[in-house]
Design an enzyme around this catalytic site. Sequence first.
Site, PDB file in Angstrom:
ATOM      1  N   ASN A  49       0.838  -1.208   0.000  1.00 46.53           N
ATOM      2  CA  ASN A  49       0.000   0.000   0.000  1.00 46.53           C
ATOM      3  C   ASN A  49       0.871   1.255   0.000  1.00 46.53           C
ATOM      4  OD1 ASN A  49      -2.355  -1.486   0.103  1.00 46.53           O
ATOM      5  ND2 ASN A  49      -2.771  -1.099   2.258  1.00 46.53           N
ATOM      6  N   ARG A 368     -10.273  -4.371 -14.435  1.00 43.09           N
ATOM      7  CA  ARG A 368      -9.137  -5.183 -13.969  1.00 43.09           C
ATOM      8  C   ARG A 368      -9.575  -6.641 -14.026  1.00 43.09           C
ATOM      9  NH1 ARG A 368      -5.602  -1.569 -11.404  1.00 43.09           N
ATOM     10  NH2 ARG A 368      -6.589   0.200 -10.333  1.00 43.09           N
ATOM     11  N   ARG A 398      -4.936   1.918 -13.502  1.00 43.90           N
ATOM     12  CA  ARG A 398      -3.575   2.087 -12.990  1.00 43.90           C
ATOM     13  C   ARG A 398      -2.953   0.778 -12.508  1.00 43.90           C
ATOM     14  NH1 ARG A 398      -3.812   6.474  -9.005  1.00 43.90           N
ATOM     15  NH2 ARG A 398      -3.487   7.932 -10.721  1.00 43.90           N
ATOM     16  N   HIS A 428     -15.166   2.995 -15.490  1.00 46.18           N
ATOM     17  CA  HIS A 428     -14.995   2.197 -14.280  1.00 46.18           C
ATOM     18  C   HIS A 428     -16.257   1.402 -13.946  1.00 46.18           C
ATOM     19  CE1 HIS A 428     -14.207   1.869  -9.771  1.00 46.18           C
ATOM     20  NE2 HIS A 428     -13.091   1.406 -10.287  1.00 46.18           N
ATOM     21  N   TYR A 461     -11.821  -9.613  -2.009  1.00 42.67           N
ATOM     22  CA  TYR A 461     -12.567  -8.363  -1.927  1.00 42.67           C
ATOM     23  C   TYR A 461     -14.039  -8.687  -1.672  1.00 42.67           C
ATOM     24  CZ  TYR A 461      -8.769  -5.753  -4.321  1.00 42.67           C
ATOM     25  OH  TYR A 461      -7.579  -5.165  -4.677  1.00 42.67           O
ATOM     26  N   ARG A 554     -14.123   2.622   4.307  1.00 41.11           N
ATOM     27  CA  ARG A 554     -12.948   1.807   4.597  1.00 41.11           C
ATOM     28  C   ARG A 554     -11.661   2.627   4.694  1.00 41.11           C
ATOM     29  NH1 ARG A 554     -11.516  -0.989  -0.158  1.00 41.11           N
ATOM     30  NH2 ARG A 554      -9.702   0.333  -0.347  1.00 41.11           N
TER      31      ARG A 554
END
Length: 696
Positions: A49, A368, A398, A428, A461, A554
């Site tokens: 991260n 993705r 990205r 997106h 996720y 989050r």
Amino acid sequence: MNINFNNPQLYLNRELSWLRFNTRVLDQSSYSELLPLDKLKFIAIYGTNLDEFYMIRVAGLKSLYKAGVNETGPDKLAPIVQLREIRAYLKNELETLEKRYINALKDLEKEGVSIKSFSKLSQEQQNILEEYFFEHIYPIIIPIAVDATHPFPHLNNLSFGIALELKAKNGDVKHGLVRIPRVLDRFIKVDNIYVPIESIVKSYVAELFPGFSVIASAPFRVTRNADLDIEEEEADDFLEILEEGLRSRNKGAVVRLELNGDADEAIVEFLSKNLELQDKDIYYYKFTPLNLGSLWQIVGDKELAHLVTSPFMPRTLPPLDREDIYEAIEDRDILLYHPYESFEPVVKFIKEAAKDSNTLAIRMVLYRVGSNSPIVSALISAVQKGIQVTVMVELKARFDEENNLRWAKKLESAGAHVVYGIPGLKVHAKIAQVIKHQNGELKSFLHLATGNYNPTTAKIYTDLSLFTTNSKFNSDATKFFHLLTAYALDKKLNTLYMSPTQIKPKLLKSIEKEAEFGQDGHIILKANALVDQAIIKALYKASMQGCKVDLIIRGICCLKTNIKGISDNITVHSIVGKYLEHPRIYWFKNSKTKAYISSADLMPRNLDRRIELMVPIESEDLASRIENILKLQLADNTHRYILAQEYNYQKIKAKDNEESINSQEVLEDYVVKSSRINRKKSKYISKLAKKMLKDS
């Protein structure tokens, strides 16, 4: 009460808020009940991260500072001030990081597993690694002399190696580098000991620089600006300019240098001078290895599987466990909650369509998809069978640009109609539409989601998926794909909501309407981040009218709590646990349509600069299920934090005689029980899971 909602004192800084989120990730490694490698895993996540934060956010702040920008965001904090606070915070956190790492190692050592440098090994173990060095490392590493005739080399982003101060036989002092390529393992294993590769290389430097003795050495790691700057409007061939941008990613300005804590001053000066870096951007680690993300190598070692929590096996629940997926969707709307419920039905949705001779068209947006995508393989198979396949592949995702570029080329080569992106906007949205010829008419099936079409991330996720044949939704979906492939992005959808024109106005209106109910009003917004100033203003106003606001955010949250008379009725929650909380859910107690799911976070980039979708949940049963999920998370007293004041998050703990509630474990329990046994016969299911089963 006359409030100036542009007052910067009403907002938190997004970068400083993000740092607190990553601290919450690091906090997970302190839980005593975790297995040793679970603790190491959270330290690895913290490190990866932080790498991205430096490559993008810190690099961006440095660019703004150089450009003379004095204010960013509603908090108006100058880039130079943000950079100072980031550096101070992270350098203070180093002590905590190293403490957590040492404690994790102690737990590992109790299990007979350790991380040790080459010098701490027995002679027999060193002999084994000496042979390994000459067979596997020596031919790959690159020794580099640096002097007047050997210039300092270009070091790619996240380059790792050893800097050396060397002494020749004639007394001359030279500098050198040993680059350690990423193709080599970060740790070399011998007798359940993981040996950092740099400690092995350091021991054989004389073999790399014959005739020189080592005065000093220091492992180092370089981080560069990795954000892509692509002038889309100037691009005749977007693929070509993106490929050029990817090549330039390794040439960005250096933004961070990481060194071992005992690095020699002469080496530090040598590196900082050649990398054109100031001392304040150098970080010294005494105990933790450089590149914390490399700890995944140890976490993922199958021989140590007993030292990490076994992965949860997602279930396929009724009706998809026993019915044909298309017949089931035709009969009812179906909501899936990943990773508790399997992602396999989503893959099957595309695979079955690709096999069916009645399928006329498949349309998808891919953001993705991962390196080995069964969905893309199914789309290619569909093209080969003569099915019309239209795919919007977002090449600007990205750090997934290369992956997406490869899949886009494969799809195009197979004969699919591929759209590479929309100038000035990222796409997106998460949507797939299948059109079939059934009983002499066209029938459309739709999948809408909060997460990506990636089976790997769908296991870690949490995300929501909706399958539907809703004619209004499908009509909008058809229009949506037409908008992507043509030039009419100013058009609006009728039932679904699309950014950058519809989602934000709808959310603002919904917040305003709920606020009218005063103390009987209740808003719950769940997202990854809350940054957008207009949304924050609307929530402040709702709170001032007495409306209860629960925000499950989050990561980044720029809204301030506990401002007297402004945010008294707002509570900001953050859940960080086994799974990465990823769904975007927007719920309004008194609205006719209570629940919405979306691909869009509450950030300007999502609401104003991306093409996103927000889906109204029209089924009362499914909306009730979503409400149960949200209220379960608000009851979590194991992995939930509350934003107290400024950037201070407080961990919520179960009170005396209060049942411990881990919302993620409750959901696992719910799925396991509802898939294995008749609900009425369940004796051992938790009370909360039983309530969820009853209500849904």
